[in-house]
Structure formats: structure tokens, C-alpha cells
Design an enzyme around this catalytic site. Structure first.
Site, PDB file in Angstrom:
ATOM      1  N   HIS A   1      36.490  51.446  64.722  1.00 51.32           N
ATOM      2  CA  HIS A   1      36.714  52.040  66.053  1.00 51.32           C
ATOM      3  C   HIS A   1      36.770  50.920  67.080  1.00 51.32           C
ATOM      4  CE1 HIS A   1      35.704  56.555  65.595  1.00 51.32           C
ATOM      5  NE2 HIS A   1      36.229  56.080  64.491  1.00 51.32           N
TER       6      HIS A   1
ATOM      7  N   TYR B   1      31.458  60.710  74.463  1.00 46.40           N
ATOM      8  CA  TYR B   1      30.145  60.970  75.063  1.00 46.40           C
ATOM      9  C   TYR B   1      30.393  61.710  76.376  1.00 46.40           C
ATOM     10  CZ  TYR B   1      28.283  57.269  71.955  1.00 46.40           C
ATOM     11  OH  TYR B   1      27.916  56.505  70.867  1.00 46.40           O
TER      12      TYR B   1
ATOM     13  N   PRO C   1      19.008  58.000  70.446  1.00 44.36           N
ATOM     14  CA  PRO C   1      20.220  57.739  69.661  1.00 44.36           C
ATOM     15  C   PRO C   1      21.479  57.463  70.489  1.00 44.36           C
ATOM     16  CG  PRO C   1      19.725  60.077  69.675  1.00 44.36           C
ATOM     17  CD  PRO C   1      18.589  59.404  70.373  1.00 44.36           C
TER      18      PRO C   1
ATOM     19  N   LYS D   1      21.797  52.610  68.207  1.00 44.82           N
ATOM     20  CA  LYS D   1      21.197  51.303  67.911  1.00 44.82           C
ATOM     21  C   LYS D   1      20.122  51.332  66.815  1.00 44.82           C
ATOM     22  CE  LYS D   1      23.626  48.823  70.542  1.00 44.82           C
ATOM     23  NZ  LYS D   1      24.832  48.700  69.717  1.00 44.82           N
TER      24      LYS D   1
ATOM     25  N   TYR E   1      27.298  47.764  73.352  1.00 45.40           N
ATOM     26  CA  TYR E   1      27.660  48.782  72.361  1.00 45.40           C
ATOM     27  C   TYR E   1      28.050  48.135  71.025  1.00 45.40           C
ATOM     28  CZ  TYR E   1      29.304  53.305  70.649  1.00 45.40           C
ATOM     29  OH  TYR E   1      29.458  54.471  69.934  1.00 45.40           O
TER      30      TYR E   1
END
Ligand code: APR
Ligand code: PHB
Length: 429
Positions: free
Chosen positions: A72, A240, A332, A336, A424
Site C-alpha cells: 500500500h 480512516y 490500534p 503500531k 505511519y
């Protein structure tokens, strides 16, 4: 039984550590409270940083991950019904993440351990550890920690495979050890070191004298209700979503299997969430395009996880070393948890290899400080992304205004997006 490194817990931390040590001729025994099937039935996150994928390769278990994992190079944040893409590859110097479920990581590691004939005692009841010497050295709890009872280490032969043969002399009464019951029989395992990879509710951290450990914790007033289904994902990238009804996440395990989450108040019961209620609530939170693309179907699994930030310091007590969820928990939101566990295991495996191969304890002495520096940065990021994307109804309106301003800033500033992307994909090891 006698081994070099006794590992408590056969989750991803314990299995990965065992595999890396085996590759360097270091003998391990793993004791696990649950059955192998039970360990594999737990559905956890599924986004691997590059460093975690590299470690899987180093452990010799990366083949299926590369074949089936999805690269991704971006994800989306939806705010006020509008989707904004975060281009990881462009913002984080070409770095990407790999979508591959933790269950699959665990399955690959379990298969490799079984193929090598390495000892794992599943369904080990009443595991207790002792003799690791909880006394703390001159540096106090924040320092490197004492090495305690120094008999019996350093002389182990570097043999692999047969546990029970690699021990050396030493005052066995002072060796670290675990006792447990397997198939109704009492078992004792002596070791040079114990790796506490037994998760948040494990026995290892709980065995450390209270005065030697400091804990830092934040519990959030909500949890994530997760649903797994054999339906195609709404988008080829993760979404998200910040919404007045609560946060939601659209994730996936493959092109045909989706994983979705809803923010729900703490104390919510999974029994109260039929599949239909879940899908209706998810659809209500998504942007119009995602809502239209949502394909529903029967759930394969549904569960609620509370959200918590937690760190225990230090991560080493004499000859006991904590790794992964045994030492720290992140909410979550930034995915991580597994990646932090992997970076602990990387440092710990290097330290054990240095100990046995180079007779140097520098890595062991620096283990806790080295891990915690990275842990706290991931704690900060996970807390920040959680704060940014969730509903905090109980907080004063001032807080809500700050959150709106921060969202506006992140979405509008290239510099802020770079910070998001850099964290990220994972900070350097
Ligand atoms: N004795 C033996 N084994 C135990 C004990 C005990 N007293 N207590 C717990 N265990 C086992 C659990 O059954 C579990 O299989 O230890 C294992 C810990 O595994 P995880 O909780 O998965 O923790 P870890 O391996 O550190 O994995 C890191 O990353 O995505 C996150 O939270 C997620 O599990 C994940 C973590
Ligand atoms: C998941 O797929 O389970 C997942 C993905 C990303 C997250 C958290 C969980 O941030």
C-alpha cells in the site's frame, strides 16, 4: 529441560524471536498458555512496516508474505464526508507499508518453528518464572539493571535444536527457570535468560517486584468493534473516517476479505451488535462513495477491543527481558502494535546473538533504553492519531475545536502530512 533462552508466549513476538535466534544457532524453548489453534484464532491488525517485513525475511519466513501481502503506497482520511489521500510513497521518501494479517505472520512463524522441530509447549498451565533476579543494579529501575546471578551463562555451546543438551554448569539453584504443567505433568525449564513475550496479561511483567517497575497508562473511554467478512474491500486503500457518530476504519486482509472497525463506547457488548446493525452503522459513517461501494455479508468474526496506551519501564530485570505487548500497548489507530513488537525483537535478538557469539553484553545492557526510545515515539503517534480521529463527546467543547483545527491543519499542510506519513511507515530502527 535446559535451554539458552526460555521464551514465554507464542504470539508474534515470541515466535519471531525464536526463529531469529535459531538462525544464529541459539537454542530456545517456548511455553504458551493457549493451544496453537487458539493463538491463530485471534484476529489482530494487519499493516507491516518495511522494517517488520525485513525482519520476517531475516527470519527466513517472508515468502508467503511477499506473495500474498498487498503493498500500500497510500491511505485515506475522511473528514466531514470528504476523502483525502495521504500519499505515503511521495511523502515518506518512497516508503510504503505491506497489508498482511498478523494471523498470517503468526501462521508462517508457527509453521517454520514446527518444520525445524523446535520445542514449543502449548497449553502450558500455571506458568511461573523465577530466579531471574529481580534485584536492580546500581542504576535503579531506570538504569540498565543488574545482571544478577551470573552463573551459567556465556559458556553455552551455540548448539541448536535439542533443548536439554545445551546447558553448562552453574549453580542451577540460581538459574532463571519456568515451571508449568503440560498434559497434567509438572515441567521445569532452566535457561540462561527469559524473554517475556507473553502479552499484556502475561505472567512475566507481573513477576517483577512492584518497586522495580514503573507503568504509564492512559485508558480511552471507547473501544473498537471489529468485523471480518469475505466481502471485497470498499476501496483498494485503507480509509480512516472521522464522523460525528464516531470513528470508523475500512481495512482488508486480501482482495476478497475485508476488516472493518467502529468506535463504540467502553462497556459495549458484542452480543448487542448483529451483523445488520454493524453494517448500517458503518454505512452511516462512511463518505458517500464508500457507502455506495460497501458490500456486506455474514461476519466471520466480531470482537471488541478496548483502547489503551501503556508502557512499563524498564524492559529488562536482571535476566528477564520483556518484549512486545508484555511491555507496551498502543491504541490500534496507527497499526503500531505488531511493528513495535517486531522492533523489540530485533534489538533483543541482536543482543542475545552478541552475548553468545561475541561475549559482549552491551546489547543486553542497552536493550531497554534502545527499545523505549522507539516505543515512546510510537506511543506518541498512536495517541495523536487516536485523538485526531475519534469522538470525545465527554471532553469540553474547547477540545473539539482544537481537534477540528488540527484536522484542518493536517489536511491542508504538506509539512504536517509528511509528519503523518513518516510515522505511519515507521520511524527508523
Ligand atoms: N504463560 C504462557 N503464555 C502466556 C501467558 C502465560 N502466563 N500469558 C499470555 N501468554 C501468551 C498468550 O496466550 C499469547 O499467545 O503470550 C502470547 C502473547 O501474544 P500477543 O498478545 O499477541 O503479544 P505479542 O506476541 O507481543 O504480539 C504483539 O502486536 O498487534 C499487536 O496486540 C497485538 O498481539 C499483538 C502484538
Ligand atoms: C487492521 O486491518 O486490522 C488494521 C489496519 C490499520 C489499523 C488498525 C487495524 O490502523
Amino acid at each position: 529441560m535446559r535451554t539458552q533462552v526460555l521464551i514465554v508466549g507464542a504470539g508474534p513476538s515470541g515466535l519471531l524471536l525464536g526463529q531469529l535466534l535459531h538462525r544464529h544457532g541459539i537454542d530456545t524453548v517456548i511455553v504458551e498458555r493457549q493451544s496453537g489453534e487458539h493463538v491463530l484464532s485471534r484476529i489482530r491488525a494487519g499493516v507491516l512496516e518495511q522494517g517488520t517485513a525485513d525482519l520476517m525475511d531475516e527470519a527466513g519466513v517472508g515468502a508467503r508474505m511477499h506473495a500474498e501481502g498487498l503493498v500500500h503506497d497510500g491511505f485515506a482520511l475522511t473528514v466531514d464526508g470528504v476523502r483525502h489521500r495521504v500519499d505515503l510513497r511521495a511523502l515518506a521518501s518512497g516508503k510504503t507499508v505491506l497489508v498482511y494479517g498478523q494471523t498470517e505472520v503468526t501462521r508462517d512463524l508457527m509453521a517454520a518453528r514446527a518444520a525445524e522441530g523446535l520445542t514449543t509447549l502449548y497449553e502450558a498451565a500455571d506458568v511461573r518464572i523465577e530466579g531471574f533476579d529481580g534485584t536492580v543494579g546500581p542504576g535503579g529501575p531506570g538504569g540498565a539493571g543488574g545482571t544478577g546471578g551470573t552463573d551459567g551463562t556465556g559458556g553455552t555451546g551455540g548448539t541448536s535444536g535439542t533443548s536439554g543438551t545445551s546447558g553448562t554448569s552453574g549453580t542451577s539453584g540460581r538459574l532463571p527457570r519456568a515451571t508449568c504443567t503440560v498434559n497434567g505433568e509438572a515441567v521445569e525449564i532452566q535457561a540462561d535468560f527469559i524473554a517475556g513475550c507473553d502479552g499484556f496479561h502475561g505472567v512475566c511483567r507481573a513477576s517483577v517486584p512492584a518497586g522495580a517497575i514503573s507503568v504509564f497508562e492512559k485508558v480511552y473511554p471507547f473501544g473498537w468493534l471489529g468485523l471480518l467478512s469475505d466481502t471485497p474491500p470498499v476501496s483498494h486503500e485503507l480509509i480512516y473516517t472521522r464522523h460525528a457518530r464516531g470513528f470508523s476504519l475500512c481495512s482488508m486482509r486480501s482482495a476478497t476479505r475485508s476488516r472493518y472497525y467502529l468506535q463504540v463506547p467502553a462497556g459495549e457488548r458484542v452480543e448487542d451488535w448483529s451483523d445488520a446493525r454493524f453494517w448500517d452503522e458503518l454505512r452511516a459513517r462512511l463518505d458517500p462513495e464508500a457507502a455506495a461501494a460497501l458490500v456486506t455479508g455474514p461476519s466471520l468474526e466480531k470482537s471488541i477491543a478496548p483502547l489503551r496506551s501503556f508502557v512499563a519501564e524498564p524492559m529488562r530485570f536482571g535476566r528477564l527481558f520483556l518484549a512486545g505487548d508484555a511491555a507496551h500497548i498502543v491504541p490500534p489507530t496507527g497499526a503500531k502494535g505488531l511493528n513495535l513488537a517486531a522492533s523489540d525483537v530485533r534489538y533483543l535478538s541482536q543482543a542475545f546473538i552478541e552475548h553468545y557469539r561475541e561475549r559482549s553484553d552491551a546489547g543486553l545492557d542497552h536493550y531497554s533504553a534502545r527499545c523505549l526510545a522507539r516505543v515512546w515515539k510510537a506511543e506518541r503517534f498512536s495517541w495523536w492519531l487516536t485523538s485526531l480521529m475519534h469522538n470525545f463527546d465527554q471532553e469540553p467543547a474547547f477540545q473539539a475545536r482544537l481537534q477540528a483545527a488540527e484536522l484542518d491543519y493536517v489536511l491542508g499542510s504538506d509539512a504536517a502530512r509528511r509528519v503523518l506519513a513518516e510515522n505511519y511507515v515507521g520511524l527508523p530502527l
